[in-house]
Design an enzyme around this catalytic site. Structure first.
Site, PDB file in Angstrom:
ATOM      1  N   ARG A  60      -0.702  -6.358  14.514  1.00 58.81           N
ATOM      2  CA  ARG A  60      -2.033  -5.789  14.232  1.00 58.81           C
ATOM      3  C   ARG A  60      -3.061  -6.902  14.028  1.00 58.81           C
ATOM      4  NH1 ARG A  60      -0.417  -2.079   9.425  1.00 58.81           N
ATOM      5  NH2 ARG A  60      -2.650  -1.674   9.239  1.00 58.81           N
ATOM      6  N   ARG A  79       0.826  -1.217   0.000  1.00 59.52           N
ATOM      7  CA  ARG A  79       0.000   0.000   0.000  1.00 59.52           C
ATOM      8  C   ARG A  79       0.861   1.267   0.000  1.00 59.52           C
ATOM      9  NH1 ARG A  79      -4.265   0.477   4.694  1.00 59.52           N
ATOM     10  NH2 ARG A  79      -2.460  -0.174   5.918  1.00 59.52           N
TER      11      ARG A  79
HETATM   12  P1  AP5 Z   1      -7.263  -0.464   2.760  1.00 56.35           P
HETATM   13  O1  AP5 Z   1      -8.595  -0.052   2.216  1.00 56.35           O
HETATM   14  O2  AP5 Z   1      -6.269   0.607   3.054  1.00 56.35           O
HETATM   15  O3  AP5 Z   1      -7.498  -1.423   4.028  1.00 56.35           O
HETATM   16  P2  AP5 Z   1      -8.013  -1.098   5.492  1.00 56.35           P
HETATM   17  O4  AP5 Z   1      -8.950  -2.201   5.886  1.00 56.35           O
HETATM   18  O5  AP5 Z   1      -8.543   0.303   5.575  1.00 56.35           O
HETATM   19  O6  AP5 Z   1      -6.656  -1.307   6.263  1.00 56.35           O
HETATM   20  P3  AP5 Z   1      -5.914  -0.478   7.388  1.00 56.35           P
HETATM   21  O7  AP5 Z   1      -4.519  -1.004   7.427  1.00 56.35           O
HETATM   22  O8  AP5 Z   1      -6.076   0.996   7.207  1.00 56.35           O
HETATM   23  O9  AP5 Z   1      -6.707  -0.946   8.633  1.00 56.35           O
HETATM   24  P4  AP5 Z   1      -6.246  -0.939  10.055  1.00 56.35           P
HETATM   25  O10 AP5 Z   1      -7.532  -1.302  10.688  1.00 56.35           O
HETATM   26  O11 AP5 Z   1      -5.093  -1.781  10.427  1.00 56.35           O
HETATM   27  O12 AP5 Z   1      -5.650   0.532  10.244  1.00 56.35           O
HETATM   28  P5  AP5 Z   1      -6.212   1.844  10.953  1.00 56.35           P
HETATM   29  O13 AP5 Z   1      -5.683   2.995  10.212  1.00 56.35           O
HETATM   30  O14 AP5 Z   1      -7.675   1.745  11.215  1.00 56.35           O
HETATM   31  O15 AP5 Z   1      -6.630  -1.538   1.768  1.00 56.35           O
HETATM   32  C1  AP5 Z   1      -5.307  -2.016   1.955  1.00 56.35           C
HETATM   33  C2  AP5 Z   1      -4.609  -2.130   0.586  1.00 56.35           C
HETATM   34  O16 AP5 Z   1      -5.251  -3.154  -0.180  1.00 56.35           O
HETATM   35  C3  AP5 Z   1      -4.687  -0.849  -0.247  1.00 56.35           C
HETATM   36  O17 AP5 Z   1      -3.464  -0.665  -0.912  1.00 56.35           O
HETATM   37  C4  AP5 Z   1      -5.820  -1.121  -1.251  1.00 56.35           C
HETATM   38  O18 AP5 Z   1      -5.579  -0.463  -2.495  1.00 56.35           O
HETATM   39  C5  AP5 Z   1      -5.764  -2.633  -1.410  1.00 56.35           C
HETATM   40  N1  AP5 Z   1      -7.088  -3.216  -1.573  1.00 56.35           N
HETATM   41  C6  AP5 Z   1      -8.244  -2.851  -0.938  1.00 56.35           C
HETATM   42  N2  AP5 Z   1      -9.272  -3.629  -1.315  1.00 56.35           N
HETATM   43  C7  AP5 Z   1      -8.748  -4.538  -2.184  1.00 56.35           C
HETATM   44  C8  AP5 Z   1      -9.333  -5.620  -2.929  1.00 56.35           C
HETATM   45  N3  AP5 Z   1     -10.622  -5.923  -2.830  1.00 56.35           N
HETATM   46  N4  AP5 Z   1      -8.494  -6.330  -3.732  1.00 56.35           N
HETATM   47  C9  AP5 Z   1      -7.175  -6.025  -3.827  1.00 56.35           C
HETATM   48  N5  AP5 Z   1      -6.582  -5.003  -3.157  1.00 56.35           N
HETATM   49  C10 AP5 Z   1      -7.369  -4.263  -2.347  1.00 56.35           C
HETATM   50  O19 AP5 Z   1      -5.518   1.751  12.396  1.00 56.35           O
HETATM   51  C11 AP5 Z   1      -4.120   1.940  12.568  1.00 56.35           C
HETATM   52  C12 AP5 Z   1      -3.784   1.897  14.052  1.00 56.35           C
HETATM   53  O20 AP5 Z   1      -4.488   2.954  14.749  1.00 56.35           O
HETATM   54  C13 AP5 Z   1      -4.217   0.621  14.795  1.00 56.35           C
HETATM   55  O21 AP5 Z   1      -3.255  -0.416  14.661  1.00 56.35           O
HETATM   56  C14 AP5 Z   1      -4.337   1.139  16.247  1.00 56.35           C
HETATM   57  O22 AP5 Z   1      -3.077   1.284  16.825  1.00 56.35           O
HETATM   58  C15 AP5 Z   1      -4.919   2.537  16.038  1.00 56.35           C
HETATM   59  N6  AP5 Z   1      -6.389   2.549  16.081  1.00 56.35           N
HETATM   60  C16 AP5 Z   1      -7.225   2.930  15.069  1.00 56.35           C
HETATM   61  N7  AP5 Z   1      -8.510   2.824  15.441  1.00 56.35           N
HETATM   62  C17 AP5 Z   1      -8.483   2.369  16.722  1.00 56.35           C
HETATM   63  C18 AP5 Z   1      -9.528   2.030  17.664  1.00 56.35           C
HETATM   64  N8  AP5 Z   1     -10.838   2.143  17.345  1.00 56.35           N
HETATM   65  N9  AP5 Z   1      -9.151   1.579  18.879  1.00 56.35           N
HETATM   66  C19 AP5 Z   1      -7.848   1.472  19.212  1.00 56.35           C
HETATM   67  N10 AP5 Z   1      -6.810   1.770  18.380  1.00 56.35           N
HETATM   68  C20 AP5 Z   1      -7.144   2.211  17.136  1.00 56.35           C
END
Ligand code: AP5
Length: 216
Positions: free
Chosen positions: A172, A127
């Protein structure tokens, strides 16, 4: 319409939330993006969250609950919102219910996106994001139409997330299995949970979600 997109890191929550924003005129509330903005701004929350995020662990519930409670009161949420990354623990899910009850709001759909772990690793490590507008791309699955130029804003500079390493993704995923997956039965028992195949191509996943949202 108020919905939750649920799924492990890399499941495609952010990718689909952005598409749904455009299709349905509802706003994406991505807690990961909010926390990264707090880290970049050097706020007290950002300073506390940074080492936790870098380790692939979850930031404490009280921080996230306060962040979302404040955000859903803003005017742009009046037509509805897509929660992307929240709730992530049972206490967050319970706090969200209380927040919605207080505001006389309803949760319309919770959509679980299922993706194999090997595919998640490939998605997260491939990504990259436009430094100007935040549009998300992938080296193999979702390249900009013109090499090195953002489709959305024409920007030419791209970044990768600090937590998108093979090592951090393992932590994660472990956090997802231990702390987030237990909220699935919570929503199943409320009758609002649908599960879709997140392994399908991006457009097919959008269509599957859209079909659920159009159900009466
Ligand atoms: P993408 O759409 O970016 O995936 P995503 O599910 O949004 O993944 P994230 O890594 O953003 O989720 P996350 O939950 O770990 O991170 P977050 O920022 O929430 O897709 C990924 C890639 O695949 C992209 O390149 C896309 O182009 C590709 N792709 C998508 N769909 C596809 C398909 N169908 N086929 C092929 N390719 C595809 O959290 C980060 C950190 O923040 C956490 O680890 C934690 O420390 C903290 N945090 C955030 N929210 C909380 C909470 N509520 N409570 C506690 N800590 C939190």
């Amino acid at each position: 319409m108020n919905i939750i997109l649920l799924g492990p890191p890399g499941a495609g929550k952010g990718t689909q939330a952005k598409r749904l924003e455009e299709m349905h005129g509802i706003v994406q509330l991505a807690t990961g993006d909010m926390l990264r903005a707090a880290v970049a701004a050097g706020t007290a929350v950002g300073k506390k969250a940074k080492p936790i995020m870098d380790a692939g662990k979850l930031v404490p519930d009280d921080i996230l609950i306060a962040m979302i409670a404040e955000r859903i009161d803003q005017a742009d949420c009046a037509r509805g919102f897509i929660l992307d990354g929240f709730p992530r623990t049972v206490p967050q899910a319970e706090a969200l219910d209380a927040m919605l009850r207080e505001r006389r709001l309803k949760l319309d759909h919770v959509i679980e996106m299922q993706v194999d772990e090997a595919a998640l690793l490939e998605r997260v490590t491939g990504r990259f994001t436009c430094s100007t507008c935040g549009a998300s791309y992938h080296e193999i699955f979702n390249r900009p139409r013109a090499e090195g130029i953002c489709d959305v804003c024409g920007g030419t500079s791209f970044t990768r997330r600090a937590d998108d390493t093979a090592e951090t993704i393992k932590a994660r995923l472990a956090a997802y299995r231990a702390q987030t997956a237990p909220i699935l039965p919570y929503y199943r028992s409320k009758g609002v949970l649908d599960t879709i195949d997140g392994m399908a191509p991006i457009e097919a996943v959008t269509q599957a979600i859209d079909a659920i949202l159009r159900q009466p």
